[in-house]
Design an enzyme around this catalytic site. Structure first.
Site, short mmCIF file in Angstrom:
data_model
loop_
_atom_site.label_atom_id
_atom_site.label_comp_id
_atom_site.label_asym_id
_atom_site.label_seq_id
_atom_site.Cartn_x
_atom_site.Cartn_y
_atom_site.Cartn_z
CB SER A 1 -0.96 0.01 1.21
OG SER A 1 -2.05 -0.85 0.96
CE LYS B 1 -4.65 1.89 -0.46
NZ LYS B 1 -3.99 0.61 -0.22
CB SER C 1 -4.61 1.46 3.86
OG SER C 1 -3.73 1.04 2.85
CG LEU D 1 0.43 -6.95 -0.56
CD1 LEU D 1 1.09 -6.88 -1.94
CD2 LEU D 1 -1.02 -7.35 -0.70
#
Length: 530
Positions: free
Chosen positions: A87, A90, A335, A452
């Site tokens: 993330s 982002k 997130s 992840l």
């Protein structure tokens, strides 16, 4: 609503150049020592010690720390090593959205018709048109329906048409995992959808199951918002108090049948899951049709999706989203993957005029990154959220973005959207709200998390003990333990405890027994509050 004026920054602000040049020189050789040769504070040795933790044995790390004012690199370890940023992707998406769409960009959802009203009858079709708003709530659709009823309409002779053509019809991103299909953090992407809560988890329903009154009873299951768009199949059973709690809530592939299986003991806790629906456009249309009925408006024809609103159609009602600078809070603090993808497709639409898609959206983000001194050629970038395991980014490019953003007029709003270490609640601390508490990094470090399986990242800003602002990017991959976030925290707390002249090593804490397992964002463990 007219398209916003897109401002393209064709030059880099003069104070950025020292940072960019320093980072470029730093990344010329991967065999160079990890720390800057001129650093006598002991900071390189301290961070090397943290990265030498057994939890990273056999793993890979790309780490850079720089002075936020001068851009001088204070520490680097494989700075140009491309790893999965999760993330942290982002950061790229959000900064590009602030630049290309603008902090005041709003999404619209409107109702139009190509027919004429004759008394209480609207002769023609009713169009519900979305532009990618990931924050539209049931209450917003209800207000749209109320406006139709207030205009005196009691029957629509034609169809209810759900116009989601602002985006293409590709619903999931590149290589998103098949076993995440019903997970709310991998919901399908549409220009027209519904969020069931004020975390704005668009494209999902909330399913709650509580034990029955006695053994043998089925659990009691509720769905929010209440809708016939999903069906619930309950094969779960209540067992005697003290029995096993194995209750599971999932959705069958390719359908909107939600299955509730397993056992739950009498007096046991409720099980609550956010479940992504199949085909969110139909979900939005179903919610709106129900809202119309609730206000006494009957649509005679069927619901159709994927049809563009005719040119010249007359607007009957409109809903505007919050401005982007406010939307950034739930997006970045929690997130939210779907927000990232909606923004990516929106940037694709705004840059080309074509239905928003990932290819055009990533190209628009890459165009912005070039103006920020980031080299898109050193990234592999396939979605807006980082959910794909194809994404690759090195820490030195993330550092360039963090440095460049400081010179932008939207920086204050963007910085405010970053999670804050040990910050209170979801709207401040976000995914960092339970981390680095009781340390000098608490309420000091502002950073984006990333998670992840086998990939973890943390990039942002922190002030050291002398008040000097630092930027850092930590990307860790290919480790075997369930989490290495303690190592990220130790690096950031070390930065916060150190001064320009003296580093103070903070060793990573051992995993606490009560710590949730796995490298998952706090928001990915709904409804847990970590």
């Amino acid at each position: 609503m007219s398209r916003p004026v897109r401002r393209v920054n064709t030059r880099m602000r003069h104070w950025i150049w020292p940072a960019v040049l320093g980072l470029a020189a730093a990344s010329l050789s991967l065999s160079a020592p990890a720390g800057a040769d001129s650093d006598r504070s002991g900071l390189p040795e301290a961070i090397d010690t943290i990265l030498g933790d057994p939890r990273m044995e056999g793993g890979a790390a790309s780490v850079v720390v720089a002075d936020a004012t001068s851009g001088d690199v204070l520490y680097q370890h494989l700075p140009s090593g491309r790893l999965m940023p999760a993330s942290n992707t982002k950061l790229l998406t959000s900064a590009a959205a602030m630049e290309r769409l603008g902090p005041d960009h709003r999404f619209t959802t409107d109702v139009l018709t190509d027919g004429k009203q004759h008394g209480p009858v609207l002769a023609g079709d009713l169009y519900l048109r979305g532009t990618g708003d990931p924050t539209t709530l049931v209450a917003d659709y209800d207000r749209l329906a109320a406006k139709i009823a207030d205009a005196g309409v009691r029957r629509v002779s034609g169809r209810l048409v759900a116009d989601d053509t602002r985006f293409d019809d590709r619903r999931i991103g590149d290589t998103w995992a098949g076993d995440d299909e019903f997970a709310y953090y991998a919901a399908q992407i549409s220009a027209l959808s519904v969020a069931p809560d004020t975390d704005y988890d668009t494209g999902t329903v909330i399913v709650e199951a509580v034990p029955g009154a006695k053994a043998g009873d089925k659990p009691k299951v509720t769905v929010s918002p209440k809708t016939d768009y999903v069906d619930v199949d309950i094969s779960a059973e209540t067992v005697a108090a003290g029995g096993d709690d194995t209750l599971t809530i999932e959705r069958e592939h390719g359908t909107n049948t939600i299955t509730v299986t397993g056992t739950v003991p009498v007096g046991g806790d409720a099980t609550k899951e956010w479940i992504a629906v199949w085909e969110p456009t139909g979900y939005a249309a179903a919610i709106f049709r129900d809202a119309l009925a609730g206000h006494g408006v009957r649509v005679s024809g069927p619901t159709k999706a994927g049809i563009a609103t005719p040119k010249g159609a007359r607007q009957l009602a409109e809903h505007e989203s919050m401005p982007l600078k406010e939307l950034m809070i739930p997006f970045m603090k929690l997130s939210n993957n779907m927000h990232a993808e909606n923004l990516t497709k929106t940037m694709g639409y705004e840059s080309t005029g074509r239905s928003g898609n990932w290819t055009d959206g990533i190209a628009a983000i890459s165009g912005y990154l070039k103006t920020a001194g980031v080299d898109p050629g050193k990234l592999r970038h396939v979605d807006g959220s980082g959910l794909s395991r194809k994404n690759n980014a090195p820490a030195d490019q993330l550092i360039k973005l963090l440095l460049s953003a400081k010179g932008e007029p939207w920086y204050g709003d963007w910085y405010k959207s970053l999670p804050v270490a040990c910050g209170p609640g979801k709207s401040v601390g976000g995914t960092l709200r339970s981390r680095m508490c009781g340390t000098p990094a608490a309420l000091n470090a502002h950073a984006k998390t990333g998670s992840l399986t086998g990939a973890s990242a943390l990039s942002g800003y922190v002030k050291d003990a002398g008040g000097r602002e630092l930027v850092f990017s930590i990307v860790l991959n290919n480790y075997l333990p369930s989490s290495v976030k303690a190592l990220e925290d130790a690096i950031v707390v070390t930065l916060a405890k150190s001064t320009e002249d003296k580093a103070v090593l903070v060793k990573p804490r051992a995993k606490r027994a009560a710590e949730p397992s796995g490298d998952l964002e706090c928001s990915w463990r709904k409804p847990a509050r970590c």
